[in-house]
Design a protein around this motif. Structure first.
Motif, PDB file in Angstrom:
ATOM      1  N   UNK A   1      42.949 -73.667 -11.652  1.00 21.26           N
ATOM      2  CA  UNK A   1      44.204 -73.351 -12.603  1.00 21.26           C
ATOM      3  C   UNK A   1      42.721 -74.222 -13.776  1.00 21.26           C
ATOM      4  N   UNK A   2      42.907 -73.422 -15.107  1.00 20.47           N
ATOM      5  CA  UNK A   2      42.322 -74.233 -16.138  1.00 20.47           C
ATOM      6  C   UNK A   2      42.823 -75.491 -15.314  1.00 20.47           C
ATOM      7  N   UNK A   3      40.997 -76.493 -16.005  1.00 23.15           N
ATOM      8  CA  UNK A   3      40.842 -78.272 -16.258  1.00 23.15           C
ATOM      9  C   UNK A   3      42.095 -78.794 -16.313  1.00 23.15           C
ATOM     10  N   UNK A   4      42.564 -78.064 -18.381  1.00 21.00           N
ATOM     11  CA  UNK A   4      42.836 -78.430 -19.257  1.00 21.00           C
ATOM     12  C   UNK A   4      44.376 -78.212 -19.194  1.00 21.00           C
ATOM     13  N   UNK A   5      45.377 -77.331 -17.765  1.00 20.78           N
ATOM     14  CA  UNK A   5      46.159 -77.194 -17.607  1.00 20.78           C
ATOM     15  C   UNK A   5      47.049 -77.555 -16.212  1.00 20.78           C
ATOM     16  N   UNK A   6      46.163 -78.663 -15.726  1.00 22.07           N
ATOM     17  CA  UNK A   6      46.175 -78.316 -14.643  1.00 22.07           C
ATOM     18  C   UNK A   6      47.663 -80.023 -13.681  1.00 22.07           C
ATOM     19  N   UNK A   7      48.714 -79.778 -13.300  1.00 20.94           N
ATOM     20  CA  UNK A   7      49.638 -80.827 -13.269  1.00 20.94           C
ATOM     21  C   UNK A   7      50.533 -79.968 -14.152  1.00 20.94           C
ATOM     22  N   UNK A   8      50.817 -78.924 -14.653  1.00 24.68           N
ATOM     23  CA  UNK A   8      51.980 -78.052 -14.839  1.00 24.68           C
ATOM     24  C   UNK A   8      52.491 -77.365 -14.694  1.00 24.68           C
ATOM     25  N   UNK A   9      52.678 -77.585 -12.777  1.00 30.23           N
ATOM     26  CA  UNK A   9      53.215 -76.730 -12.063  1.00 30.23           C
ATOM     27  C   UNK A   9      52.387 -74.497 -12.167  1.00 30.23           C
ATOM     28  N   UNK A  10      51.712 -74.609 -12.634  1.00 30.96           N
ATOM     29  CA  UNK A  10      50.720 -73.329 -12.721  1.00 30.96           C
ATOM     30  C   UNK A  10      50.641 -73.041 -10.877  1.00 30.96           C
ATOM     31  N   UNK A  11      49.465 -74.410 -11.131  1.00 29.44           N
ATOM     32  CA  UNK A  11      48.989 -73.333  -9.108  1.00 29.44           C
ATOM     33  C   UNK A  11      50.502 -73.430  -8.316  1.00 29.44           C
ATOM     34  N   UNK A  12      51.262 -74.591  -8.346  1.00 28.65           N
ATOM     35  CA  UNK A  12      52.549 -74.528  -7.336  1.00 28.65           C
ATOM     36  C   UNK A  12      53.145 -73.091  -7.678  1.00 28.65           C
ATOM     37  N   UNK A  13      53.848 -72.490  -9.007  1.00 31.71           N
ATOM     38  CA  UNK A  13      53.540 -71.210  -9.186  1.00 31.71           C
ATOM     39  C   UNK A  13      53.480 -70.035  -8.686  1.00 31.71           C
ATOM     40  N   UNK A  14      51.555 -70.660  -8.493  1.00 31.34           N
ATOM     41  CA  UNK A  14      50.805 -69.683  -7.825  1.00 31.34           C
ATOM     42  C   UNK A  14      50.817 -69.594  -6.592  1.00 31.34           C
ATOM     43  N   UNK A  15      50.655 -70.100  -5.866  1.00 28.74           N
ATOM     44  CA  UNK A  15      51.357 -70.498  -4.344  1.00 28.74           C
ATOM     45  C   UNK A  15      52.380 -70.220  -4.192  1.00 28.74           C
ATOM     46  N   UNK A  16      53.228 -70.277  -4.817  1.00 28.55           N
ATOM     47  CA  UNK A  16      54.790 -69.262  -4.166  1.00 28.55           C
ATOM     48  C   UNK A  16      54.824 -68.276  -4.510  1.00 28.55           C
ATOM     49  N   UNK A  17      54.082 -67.918  -5.081  1.00 25.89           N
ATOM     50  CA  UNK A  17      54.036 -66.071  -5.422  1.00 25.89           C
ATOM     51  C   UNK A  17      53.230 -65.842  -3.936  1.00 25.89           C
ATOM     52  N   UNK A  18      52.041 -66.215  -3.905  1.00 29.20           N
ATOM     53  CA  UNK A  18      51.446 -65.732  -3.239  1.00 29.20           C
ATOM     54  C   UNK A  18      52.133 -65.899  -1.292  1.00 29.20           C
TER      55      UNK A  18
END
Length: 179
Positions: free
Chosen positions: A81-98
């Motif tokens: 996840x882009x460093x300036x966007x970490x902590x916004x739930x993007x990574x968690x949403x990606x993991x859930x989708x994967x």
């Protein structure tokens, strides 16, 4: 924001994905060329790569590699996840989708490796002799600043450790989750 298959990205967006990879995992992908090769290598039909996009901008991306063990097991690799966007739930949403994609393909288990390879060490497993009472060291595991804290929050468990994988005192830590 929306999650799309990376096969739908244009060339400029694939370049953004590679830049995110080299910016966030620069030990493994020190140059843009290295990162772009990783993107292209994994962008094949047997793998599932998903990207979070906002407008035309890629915020993060991740993949599950072709299934192993008769389709029961998928590897989560990579996740950035882009460093300036970490902590916004993007990574968690990606993991859930994967994870959902792995389930749809019949997966029972998903796993990943997370190297503790920084000079200073990020977890309590860095800089110690893991051949000396590994069970005790795992029982007292502290994720420190390592991404393992993120994976713990998503329900992943440590399923193995490879001591000295990245040099003395720099292990690779394996995480898994039942789907």
């Amino acid at each position: 924001m929306k999650i799309i298959n990376m096969s739908e990205l244009d060339e400029a967006q694939l370049h953004q994905a590679a830049e995110i990879l080299t910016d966030t995992l620069n030990i493994g992908y020190p140059t843009f060329k290295d990162a772009m090769e990783e993107v292209r290598e994994h962008l094949v039909p047997d793998n599932t790569l998903l990207a979070v996009v906002e407008g035309a901008a890629v915020m993060g991306w991740g993949g599950i590699l072709a299934p192993e063990y008769d389709g029961n097991v998928f590897e989560l690799h990579p996740l950035v996840v882009r460093e300036d966007r970490q902590g916004e739930g993007i990574g968690g949403a990606l993991v859930e989708a994967l994870e959902g994609a792995a389930r749809e393909q019949g997966g029972l288990t998903i796993w990943l490796g997370a190297d503790d390879e920084s000079e200073a060490g990020e977890t309590s497993l860095a800089g110690v002799d893991l051949y000396d009472d590994l069970p005790a060291k795992l029982a007292e595991f502290d994720p420190g600043t390592h991404q393992s804290g993120f994976y713990f929050k998503l329900g992943y468990k440590i399923i193995g450790v490879l001591p000295d994988a990245n040099g003395r005192g720099r292990p690779d830590i394996f995480f898994g989750k039942r789907l």
